[in-house]
Motif scaffolding. Structure first.
Motif, PDB file in Angstrom:
ATOM      1  N   UNK A 139      33.934 -30.491 -43.095  1.00  0.00           N
ATOM      2  CA  UNK A 139      32.916 -31.526 -43.305  1.00  0.00           C
ATOM      3  C   UNK A 139      33.557 -32.912 -43.228  1.00  0.00           C
ATOM      4  N   UNK A 140      34.707 -33.077 -43.821  1.00  0.00           N
ATOM      5  CA  UNK A 140      35.411 -34.350 -43.775  1.00  0.00           C
ATOM      6  C   UNK A 140      35.739 -34.766 -42.356  1.00  0.00           C
ATOM      7  N   UNK A 141      36.181 -33.802 -41.555  1.00  0.00           N
ATOM      8  CA  UNK A 141      36.507 -34.114 -40.157  1.00  0.00           C
ATOM      9  C   UNK A 141      35.254 -34.467 -39.361  1.00  0.00           C
ATOM     10  N   UNK A 142      34.171 -33.733 -39.579  1.00  0.00           N
ATOM     11  CA  UNK A 142      32.920 -34.032 -38.877  1.00  0.00           C
ATOM     12  C   UNK A 142      32.415 -35.425 -39.261  1.00  0.00           C
ATOM     13  N   UNK A 143      32.513 -35.758 -40.538  1.00  0.00           N
ATOM     14  CA  UNK A 143      32.070 -37.072 -40.999  1.00  0.00           C
ATOM     15  C   UNK A 143      32.952 -38.178 -40.426  1.00  0.00           C
ATOM     16  N   UNK A 154      34.521 -38.082 -37.514  1.00  0.00           N
ATOM     17  CA  UNK A 154      34.120 -38.248 -36.106  1.00  0.00           C
ATOM     18  C   UNK A 154      32.819 -39.050 -36.015  1.00  0.00           C
ATOM     19  N   UNK A 155      31.875 -38.774 -36.904  1.00  0.00           N
ATOM     20  CA  UNK A 155      30.602 -39.494 -36.880  1.00  0.00           C
ATOM     21  C   UNK A 155      30.801 -40.965 -37.246  1.00  0.00           C
ATOM     22  N   UNK A 156      31.610 -41.212 -38.248  1.00  0.00           N
ATOM     23  CA  UNK A 156      31.844 -42.591 -38.685  1.00  0.00           C
ATOM     24  C   UNK A 156      32.359 -43.449 -37.541  1.00  0.00           C
ATOM     25  N   UNK A 157      33.187 -42.859 -36.698  1.00  0.00           N
ATOM     26  CA  UNK A 157      33.792 -43.607 -35.600  1.00  0.00           C
ATOM     27  C   UNK A 157      33.125 -43.319 -34.251  1.00  0.00           C
ATOM     28  N   UNK A 158      32.032 -42.557 -34.284  1.00  0.00           N
ATOM     29  CA  UNK A 158      31.389 -42.155 -33.045  1.00  0.00           C
ATOM     30  C   UNK A 158      29.973 -42.676 -32.912  1.00  0.00           C
ATOM     31  N   UNK A 159      29.116 -41.787 -32.447  1.00  0.00           N
ATOM     32  CA  UNK A 159      27.729 -42.134 -32.154  1.00  0.00           C
ATOM     33  C   UNK A 159      26.789 -41.415 -33.119  1.00  0.00           C
ATOM     34  N   UNK A 160      25.557 -41.894 -33.234  1.00  0.00           N
ATOM     35  CA  UNK A 160      24.596 -41.218 -34.107  1.00  0.00           C
ATOM     36  C   UNK A 160      24.437 -39.731 -33.802  1.00  0.00           C
ATOM     37  N   UNK A 161      24.623 -39.358 -32.547  1.00  0.00           N
ATOM     38  CA  UNK A 161      24.492 -37.944 -32.194  1.00  0.00           C
ATOM     39  C   UNK A 161      25.538 -37.082 -32.895  1.00  0.00           C
ATOM     40  N   UNK A 179      26.135 -37.072 -35.922  1.00  0.00           N
ATOM     41  CA  UNK A 179      25.630 -36.712 -37.247  1.00  0.00           C
ATOM     42  C   UNK A 179      25.106 -35.283 -37.300  1.00  0.00           C
ATOM     43  N   UNK A 180      24.751 -34.703 -36.150  1.00  0.00           N
ATOM     44  CA  UNK A 180      24.276 -33.313 -36.142  1.00  0.00           C
ATOM     45  C   UNK A 180      25.359 -32.386 -36.669  1.00  0.00           C
ATOM     46  N   UNK A 181      26.601 -32.633 -36.293  1.00  0.00           N
ATOM     47  CA  UNK A 181      27.711 -31.811 -36.789  1.00  0.00           C
ATOM     48  C   UNK A 181      27.912 -32.023 -38.283  1.00  0.00           C
ATOM     49  N   UNK A 182      27.704 -33.247 -38.749  1.00  0.00           N
ATOM     50  CA  UNK A 182      27.824 -33.530 -40.179  1.00  0.00           C
ATOM     51  C   UNK A 182      26.763 -32.745 -40.946  1.00  0.00           C
ATOM     52  N   UNK A 216      25.576 -28.462 -44.685  1.00  0.00           N
ATOM     53  CA  UNK A 216      24.867 -27.245 -45.089  1.00  0.00           C
ATOM     54  C   UNK A 216      25.848 -26.113 -45.394  1.00  0.00           C
ATOM     55  N   UNK A 217      26.858 -25.972 -44.547  1.00  0.00           N
ATOM     56  CA  UNK A 217      27.856 -24.916 -44.742  1.00  0.00           C
ATOM     57  C   UNK A 217      28.652 -25.155 -46.024  1.00  0.00           C
ATOM     58  N   UNK A 218      29.033 -26.403 -46.276  1.00  0.00           N
ATOM     59  CA  UNK A 218      29.804 -26.721 -47.484  1.00  0.00           C
ATOM     60  C   UNK A 218      28.986 -26.451 -48.737  1.00  0.00           C
ATOM     61  N   UNK A 219      27.729 -26.840 -48.721  1.00  0.00           N
ATOM     62  CA  UNK A 219      26.869 -26.598 -49.886  1.00  0.00           C
ATOM     63  C   UNK A 219      26.737 -25.098 -50.138  1.00  0.00           C
ATOM     64  N   UNK A 220      26.578 -24.327 -49.091  1.00  0.00           N
ATOM     65  CA  UNK A 220      26.478 -22.873 -49.264  1.00  0.00           C
ATOM     66  C   UNK A 220      27.764 -22.319 -49.876  1.00  0.00           C
TER      67      UNK A 220
END
Length: 105
Positions: free
Chosen positions: A66-70, A72-79, A81-84, A89-93
């Motif tokens: 989750x940290x890595x996905x976030x 990538x999103x922070x330094x990337x594009x709004x798209x 955020x789907x990975x985040x 969801x996976x982390x919460x589970x």
């Protein structure tokens, strides 16, 4: 998830571990609501700040994917955020499963 990371950080105090994970789970619900589907008008204003917040919280509890996905999103594009959303969801589970196993939250 690397729960050993959190347990070590909390010096093995399982009450603190439980409290941290319960707060994370509650925050995750609010974050999920702000991570709007780009097909539904795009993410909310401040989505980079949100990704940054999620990144820090995730890394703090050992949710490395989750940290890595976030990150990538922070330094990337709004798209990105789907990975985040998916990793959130996976982390919460995983957190819920862990809390159930240890009898917390």
């Amino acid at each position: 998830m690397d729960f050993d990371h959190l347990e070590t950080y909390c010096a093995g105090d399982m009450q603190v571990v439980t409290d941290v994970l319960v707060v994370f789970r509650e925050q995750a619900q609010a974050w999920a609501e702000r991570l709007a589907d780009p097909g539904e008008g795009g993410p909310s204003e401040g989505w980079r700040d949100l990704a940054h917040t999620i990144k820090g919280a995730a890394r703090g509890i050992g949710a490395l994917a989750l940290g890595e996905a976030a990150d990538r999103a922070e330094h990337g594009a709004p798209s990105d955020l789907a990975a985040v959303r998916a990793e959130l969801d996976a982390a919460v589970a995983e957190v819920e499963g862990y809390l159930t196993r240890i009898g917390g939250g």
